[in-house]
Design a protein around this motif. Structure first.
Motif, PDB file in Angstrom:
ATOM      1  N   ALA A  35      37.484  39.930  51.357  1.00 39.51           N
ATOM      2  CA  ALA A  35      36.614  39.842  50.178  1.00 39.51           C
ATOM      3  C   ALA A  35      37.062  38.712  49.258  1.00 39.51           C
ATOM      4  CB  ALA A  35      36.604  41.172  49.428  1.00 39.51           C
ATOM      5  N   THR A  36      38.357  38.543  49.097  1.00 46.73           N
ATOM      6  CA  THR A  36      38.876  37.463  48.264  1.00 46.73           C
ATOM      7  C   THR A  36      38.512  36.102  48.865  1.00 46.73           C
ATOM      8  OG1 THR A  36      40.705  38.848  47.519  1.00 46.73           O
ATOM      9  CG2 THR A  36      40.984  36.477  47.265  1.00 46.73           C
TER      10      THR A  36
ATOM     11  N   ALA B 233      35.953  33.337  47.165  1.00 40.97           N
ATOM     12  CA  ALA B 233      36.356  31.949  46.920  1.00 40.97           C
ATOM     13  C   ALA B 233      35.405  30.976  47.622  1.00 40.97           C
ATOM     14  CB  ALA B 233      37.789  31.742  47.394  1.00 40.97           C
ATOM     15  N   TYR B 234      34.981  31.333  48.818  1.00 39.32           N
ATOM     16  CA  TYR B 234      34.051  30.476  49.564  1.00 39.32           C
ATOM     17  C   TYR B 234      32.704  30.389  48.852  1.00 39.32           C
ATOM     18  CZ  TYR B 234      31.320  28.666  53.482  1.00 39.32           C
ATOM     19  OH  TYR B 234      30.502  27.910  54.276  1.00 39.32           O
ATOM     20  N   PHE B 235      32.200  31.512  48.383  1.00 38.08           N
ATOM     21  CA  PHE B 235      30.929  31.510  47.660  1.00 38.08           C
ATOM     22  C   PHE B 235      31.030  30.656  46.391  1.00 38.08           C
ATOM     23  CE2 PHE B 235      29.096  35.807  49.326  1.00 38.08           C
ATOM     24  CZ  PHE B 235      28.920  35.237  50.562  1.00 38.08           C
ATOM     25  N   ILE B 236      32.133  30.761  45.687  1.00 38.87           N
ATOM     26  CA  ILE B 236      32.314  29.955  44.477  1.00 38.87           C
ATOM     27  C   ILE B 236      32.333  28.471  44.829  1.00 38.87           C
ATOM     28  CG2 ILE B 236      33.972  29.327  42.665  1.00 38.87           C
ATOM     29  CD1 ILE B 236      34.667  32.318  42.508  1.00 38.87           C
TER      30      ILE B 236
ATOM     31  N   VAL C  80      32.771  44.204  53.327  1.00 41.29           N
ATOM     32  CA  VAL C  80      33.320  43.088  52.545  1.00 41.29           C
ATOM     33  C   VAL C  80      32.372  42.738  51.405  1.00 41.29           C
ATOM     34  CG1 VAL C  80      33.969  40.653  52.632  1.00 41.29           C
ATOM     35  CG2 VAL C  80      34.627  42.174  54.491  1.00 41.29           C
ATOM     36  N   LEU C  81      31.077  42.688  51.696  1.00 41.18           N
ATOM     37  CA  LEU C  81      30.098  42.339  50.666  1.00 41.18           C
ATOM     38  C   LEU C  81      30.048  43.387  49.550  1.00 41.18           C
ATOM     39  CD1 LEU C  81      27.236  41.041  52.977  1.00 41.18           C
ATOM     40  CD2 LEU C  81      28.791  39.681  51.568  1.00 41.18           C
ATOM     41  N   VAL C  82      30.245  44.647  49.908  1.00 43.79           N
ATOM     42  CA  VAL C  82      30.248  45.704  48.892  1.00 43.79           C
ATOM     43  C   VAL C  82      31.376  45.480  47.904  1.00 43.79           C
ATOM     44  CG1 VAL C  82      30.703  48.170  48.558  1.00 43.79           C
ATOM     45  CG2 VAL C  82      29.058  47.434  50.280  1.00 43.79           C
ATOM     46  N   ARG C  83      32.508  45.016  48.400  1.00 48.28           N
ATOM     47  CA  ARG C  83      33.646  44.731  47.507  1.00 48.28           C
ATOM     48  C   ARG C  83      33.337  43.562  46.560  1.00 48.28           C
ATOM     49  NH1 ARG C  83      39.027  46.457  48.630  1.00 48.28           N
ATOM     50  NH2 ARG C  83      38.956  48.161  50.101  1.00 48.28           N
ATOM     51  N   LEU C  84      32.377  42.733  46.921  1.00 49.54           N
ATOM     52  CA  LEU C  84      31.967  41.640  46.048  1.00 49.54           C
ATOM     53  C   LEU C  84      30.873  42.068  45.073  1.00 49.54           C
ATOM     54  CD1 LEU C  84      31.697  38.737  48.641  1.00 49.54           C
ATOM     55  CD2 LEU C  84      33.587  39.248  47.125  1.00 49.54           C
TER      56      LEU C  84
END
Length: 103
Positions: free
Chosen positions: A65-66, A70-73, A96-100
């Protein structure tokens, strides 16, 4: 007889050229950082999918998730705002997406 442009135009051209070189270098670094972030996403997702140990899963989910965050940012800094295609391409799990907070 030779003609020269006014001195204030000659200085502007040099400043614009320097700015273009700096802008080009900034864009190159953004692209390189995006590539590194994408590689980290691939690595963390591979570790997550390869590991069957339930005790390790929460830590691996957090790492993935981290990395995805970072990739999305970094993508957004490059002007890429939509992430649906990337989610499909990388096969980012819903856990993973739920954690975001994306789902």
């Amino acid at each position: 007889m030779s003609l020269r442009p006014p001195s204030h135009l000659a200085d502007a051209s040099a400043a614009e050229a320097a700015f273009d070189a700096l802008g080009h270098e900034i864009l190159a670094e953004k692209a390189a950082a995006l590539g590194r972030a994408g590689q980290r996403v691939e690595e963390t997702l591979a570790r997550l999918s390869d590991n069957a140990d339930e005790e390790m899963r929460p830590r691996l989910l957090k790492e993935a998730a981290t990395a995805v965050h970072a990739y999305f940012i970094q993508r957004e800094l490059c002007g890429l705002r939509r992430h649906e295609a990337v989610i499909r391409e990388y096969g980012i799990p819903k856990a993973v997406l739920v954690r975001l907070g994306a789902m």
